[in-house]
Design a protein around this motif. Structure first.
Motif, PDB file in Angstrom:
ATOM      1  N   ASP A  18       0.621  -1.508   0.041  1.00 40.10           N
ATOM      2  CA  ASP A  18       0.273   0.078  -0.068  1.00 40.10           C
ATOM      3  C   ASP A  18       1.155   1.004  -0.403  1.00 40.10           C
ATOM      4  O   ASP A  18       2.085   1.041  -0.269  1.00 40.10           O
ATOM      5  CB  ASP A  18      -0.685   0.125   0.332  1.00 40.10           C
ATOM      6  N   ASN A  19       0.266   2.489   0.619  1.00 35.63           N
ATOM      7  CA  ASN A  19       0.891   3.577  -0.431  1.00 35.63           C
ATOM      8  C   ASN A  19       1.999   3.986   1.135  1.00 35.63           C
ATOM      9  O   ASN A  19       2.477   4.426   1.135  1.00 35.63           O
ATOM     10  CB  ASN A  19      -0.106   4.850   0.387  1.00 35.63           C
ATOM     11  N   THR A  20       1.495   3.151   2.500  1.00 37.97           N
ATOM     12  CA  THR A  20       3.090   3.343   3.720  1.00 37.97           C
ATOM     13  C   THR A  20       3.699   2.243   3.305  1.00 37.97           C
ATOM     14  O   THR A  20       5.062   3.052   3.698  1.00 37.97           O
ATOM     15  CB  THR A  20       2.185   2.654   4.689  1.00 37.97           C
ATOM     16  N   ASP A  21       3.576   1.008   2.886  1.00 37.98           N
ATOM     17  CA  ASP A  21       4.767   0.562   2.545  1.00 37.98           C
ATOM     18  C   ASP A  21       5.503   1.064   1.315  1.00 37.98           C
ATOM     19  O   ASP A  21       7.183   0.845   1.336  1.00 37.98           O
ATOM     20  CB  ASP A  21       4.083  -0.716   1.967  1.00 37.98           C
ATOM     21  N   ASN A  22       5.103   1.905   0.401  1.00 41.11           N
ATOM     22  CA  ASN A  22       5.845   2.296   0.042  1.00 41.11           C
ATOM     23  C   ASN A  22       6.975   3.554  -0.044  1.00 41.11           C
ATOM     24  O   ASN A  22       7.889   3.906  -0.351  1.00 41.11           O
ATOM     25  CB  ASN A  22       4.927   3.221  -1.579  1.00 41.11           C
ATOM     26  N   ILE A  23       5.944   4.407   1.039  1.00 40.91           N
ATOM     27  CA  ILE A  23       6.967   5.417   1.991  1.00 40.91           C
ATOM     28  C   ILE A  23       7.710   4.853   2.498  1.00 40.91           C
ATOM     29  O   ILE A  23       9.512   5.295   2.305  1.00 40.91           O
ATOM     30  CB  ILE A  23       5.708   6.036   2.552  1.00 40.91           C
ATOM     31  N   ILE A  24       7.622   3.313   3.480  1.00 41.58           N
ATOM     32  CA  ILE A  24       8.837   3.162   3.903  1.00 41.58           C
ATOM     33  C   ILE A  24      10.343   2.635   3.255  1.00 41.58           C
ATOM     34  O   ILE A  24      11.580   2.455   3.395  1.00 41.58           O
ATOM     35  CB  ILE A  24       8.303   1.538   4.443  1.00 41.58           C
ATOM     36  N   LEU A  25       9.736   2.154   2.019  1.00 40.70           N
ATOM     37  CA  LEU A  25      10.504   1.524   0.980  1.00 40.70           C
ATOM     38  C   LEU A  25      11.476   2.862   0.377  1.00 40.70           C
ATOM     39  O   LEU A  25      12.584   2.973  -0.133  1.00 40.70           O
ATOM     40  CB  LEU A  25      10.215   1.182  -0.488  1.00 40.70           C
ATOM     41  N   SER A  26      10.826   3.834   0.062  1.00 36.35           N
ATOM     42  CA  SER A  26      11.498   5.111  -0.194  1.00 36.35           C
ATOM     43  C   SER A  26      12.495   5.833   1.135  1.00 36.35           C
ATOM     44  O   SER A  26      13.304   5.967   0.248  1.00 36.35           O
ATOM     45  CB  SER A  26      10.510   6.242  -0.531  1.00 36.35           C
ATOM     46  N   ILE A  27      12.493   5.683   2.339  1.00 38.12           N
ATOM     47  CA  ILE A  27      12.821   5.624   3.000  1.00 38.12           C
ATOM     48  C   ILE A  27      13.839   4.926   3.153  1.00 38.12           C
ATOM     49  O   ILE A  27      15.418   5.609   3.662  1.00 38.12           O
ATOM     50  CB  ILE A  27      12.043   6.315   4.302  1.00 38.12           C
ATOM     51  N   LEU A  28      13.857   4.019   2.641  1.00 35.74           N
ATOM     52  CA  LEU A  28      14.591   3.763   3.117  1.00 35.74           C
ATOM     53  C   LEU A  28      15.895   3.320   2.127  1.00 35.74           C
ATOM     54  O   LEU A  28      16.963   2.867   1.873  1.00 35.74           O
ATOM     55  CB  LEU A  28      14.512   1.072   3.360  1.00 35.74           C
ATOM     56  N   LYS A  29      15.306   3.445   1.005  1.00 38.13           N
ATOM     57  CA  LYS A  29      15.964   3.360  -0.572  1.00 38.13           C
ATOM     58  C   LYS A  29      17.353   5.054  -0.107  1.00 38.13           C
ATOM     59  O   LYS A  29      18.386   4.725  -0.356  1.00 38.13           O
ATOM     60  CB  LYS A  29      15.201   3.909  -1.862  1.00 38.13           C
ATOM     61  N   GLU A  30      16.557   5.633   0.602  1.00 36.51           N
ATOM     62  CA  GLU A  30      17.015   7.247   0.650  1.00 36.51           C
ATOM     63  C   GLU A  30      18.557   6.479   1.716  1.00 36.51           C
ATOM     64  O   GLU A  30      19.426   7.031   1.578  1.00 36.51           O
ATOM     65  CB  GLU A  30      16.138   7.584   0.649  1.00 36.51           C
ATOM     66  N   ASN A  31      18.224   6.232   2.736  1.00 41.83           N
ATOM     67  CA  ASN A  31      18.504   5.442   3.854  1.00 41.83           C
ATOM     68  C   ASN A  31      18.909   4.044   4.559  1.00 41.83           C
ATOM     69  O   ASN A  31      17.833   4.437   5.382  1.00 41.83           O
ATOM     70  CB  ASN A  31      19.114   6.962   4.753  1.00 41.83           C
ATOM     71  N   SER A  32      18.971   3.355   4.012  1.00 38.65           N
ATOM     72  CA  SER A  32      18.842   2.409   3.990  1.00 38.65           C
ATOM     73  C   SER A  32      19.398   1.946   5.483  1.00 38.65           C
ATOM     74  O   SER A  32      19.083   0.795   6.520  1.00 38.65           O
ATOM     75  CB  SER A  32      19.964   0.785   3.638  1.00 38.65           C
ATOM     76  N   ARG A  33      20.092   3.100   6.586  1.00 39.56           N
ATOM     77  CA  ARG A  33      20.718   2.835   8.099  1.00 39.56           C
ATOM     78  C   ARG A  33      19.104   3.153   8.795  1.00 39.56           C
ATOM     79  O   ARG A  33      19.136   3.215  10.325  1.00 39.56           O
ATOM     80  CB  ARG A  33      21.850   3.267   8.563  1.00 39.56           C
ATOM     81  N   ALA A  34      18.337   3.837   8.241  1.00 41.65           N
ATOM     82  CA  ALA A  34      17.429   4.799   8.810  1.00 41.65           C
ATOM     83  C   ALA A  34      16.383   3.434   9.842  1.00 41.65           C
ATOM     84  O   ALA A  34      16.413   2.326   9.704  1.00 41.65           O
ATOM     85  CB  ALA A  34      16.403   5.379   7.840  1.00 41.65           C
ATOM     86  N   SER A  35      16.409   3.933  10.840  1.00 45.10           N
ATOM     87  CA  SER A  35      15.484   3.132  12.164  1.00 45.10           C
ATOM     88  C   SER A  35      14.426   2.947  11.921  1.00 45.10           C
ATOM     89  O   SER A  35      13.164   4.196  11.424  1.00 45.10           O
ATOM     90  CB  SER A  35      16.126   3.736  13.769  1.00 45.10           C
ATOM     91  N   ALA A  36      13.639   1.485  12.818  1.00 47.67           N
ATOM     92  CA  ALA A  36      12.709   2.047  12.531  1.00 47.67           C
ATOM     93  C   ALA A  36      11.270   2.759  13.355  1.00 47.67           C
ATOM     94  O   ALA A  36      10.587   3.411  13.362  1.00 47.67           O
ATOM     95  CB  ALA A  36      11.252   0.923  13.208  1.00 47.67           C
ATOM     96  N   SER A  37      12.743   3.508  14.603  1.00 49.31           N
ATOM     97  CA  SER A  37      11.070   4.469  14.978  1.00 49.31           C
ATOM     98  C   SER A  37      11.973   5.854  14.418  1.00 49.31           C
ATOM     99  O   SER A  37      10.488   6.479  14.116  1.00 49.31           O
ATOM    100  CB  SER A  37      12.858   4.934  16.372  1.00 49.31           C
ATOM    101  N   GLU A  38      12.742   6.771  13.133  1.00 52.05           N
ATOM    102  CA  GLU A  38      12.592   7.232  12.328  1.00 52.05           C
ATOM    103  C   GLU A  38      12.268   6.876  11.311  1.00 52.05           C
ATOM    104  O   GLU A  38      10.857   8.032  11.227  1.00 52.05           O
ATOM    105  CB  GLU A  38      14.605   7.680  11.082  1.00 52.05           C
ATOM    106  N   ILE A  39      11.218   6.209  11.055  1.00 54.69           N
ATOM    107  CA  ILE A  39      10.657   5.587   9.781  1.00 54.69           C
ATOM    108  C   ILE A  39       8.917   6.248  10.408  1.00 54.69           C
ATOM    109  O   ILE A  39       8.092   6.272  10.018  1.00 54.69           O
ATOM    110  CB  ILE A  39      10.481   4.469   9.410  1.00 54.69           C
ATOM    111  N   SER A  40       8.389   5.606  11.945  1.00 56.25           N
ATOM    112  CA  SER A  40       7.615   5.736  12.166  1.00 56.25           C
ATOM    113  C   SER A  40       7.218   6.703  12.413  1.00 56.25           C
ATOM    114  O   SER A  40       5.743   7.573  12.494  1.00 56.25           O
ATOM    115  CB  SER A  40       7.814   4.629  13.863  1.00 56.25           C
ATOM    116  N   LYS A  41       7.827   8.281  12.859  1.00 64.82           N
ATOM    117  CA  LYS A  41       7.313   9.339  12.820  1.00 64.82           C
ATOM    118  C   LYS A  41       6.912   9.847  11.274  1.00 64.82           C
ATOM    119  O   LYS A  41       6.202  10.740  11.303  1.00 64.82           O
ATOM    120  CB  LYS A  41       9.075  10.295  13.446  1.00 64.82           C
ATOM    121  N   GLN A  42       7.727   9.488  10.408  1.00 64.04           N
ATOM    122  CA  GLN A  42       7.386  10.285   9.629  1.00 64.04           C
ATOM    123  C   GLN A  42       5.938   9.280   8.656  1.00 64.04           C
ATOM    124  O   GLN A  42       5.360   9.748   8.076  1.00 64.04           O
ATOM    125  CB  GLN A  42       8.721   9.549   8.748  1.00 64.04           C
ATOM    126  N   VAL A  43       5.536   8.137   8.924  1.00 65.08           N
ATOM    127  CA  VAL A  43       4.399   7.222   8.667  1.00 65.08           C
ATOM    128  C   VAL A  43       3.669   7.608  10.100  1.00 65.08           C
ATOM    129  O   VAL A  43       2.292   6.867   9.621  1.00 65.08           O
ATOM    130  CB  VAL A  43       4.710   5.777   8.241  1.00 65.08           C
TER     131      VAL A  43
END
Length: 146
Positions: free
Chosen positions: A2-27
């Motif tokens: 879904d769109n949330t998965d796409n956003i998570i994937l986009s974040i990880l493509k930009e920075n594969s070291r992004a933590s789940a905590s960082e990502i959770s704030k963005q989504v």
């Protein structure tokens, strides 16, 4: 996906070291929810691996070329594929339809390095009948977006 998965994937493509905590704030999801979504993306094969993207110029590789290769007959395809797979300067190898059989994306330090690869390494591989080299002057875009 879904769109949330796409956003998570986009974040990880930009920075594969992004933590789940960082990502959770963005989504706007909990950390466990993000972790579970990432796990599912990994298990389904959407995320194949996490890697570092090195700058080839900083490593002394100043020349990028695309090489179209014609292989003389199908009996030599496997030998060609095995040889190419073992060459570290070959970044990509694509079996193609068109003017050649394969398209290689290759990094070189300089023109002499490219000449050695074309004249010695590539043409010594069994089955290589012809090559056509295209030198890249600059790269406008290089990414995988889906």
């Amino acid at each position: 996906m879904d769109n949330t998965d796409n956003i998570i994937l986009s974040i990880l493509k930009e920075n594969s070291r992004a933590s789940a905590s960082e990502i959770s704030k963005q989504v706007n999801l909990s950390v466990p929810a993000v972790t579970e979504r990432i796990r599912k993306l990994e298990l389904s094969g959407v995320i194949e691996k996490y890697t570092v993207r090195a700058n080839p110029y900083a490593l002394g590789y100043n020349l990028l070329a695309f090489v179209i290769v014609k292989v003389d007959c199908s009996e030599n395809l496997e030998a060609f594929q095995d040889a190419i797979a073992g060459l570290p300067q070959v970044l990509e190898c694509h079996h193609t339809a068109g003017p050649g059989d394969y398209l290689l994306k290759v990094l070189f330090r300089d023109m002499q390095d490219m000449e050695n690869f074309l004249s010695r390494t590539l043409k010594d591989i069994r089955g290589v009948a012809d090559t056509n080299t295209i030198i890249c002057l600059s790269t406008l875009k290089e990414e995988i977006t889906v």
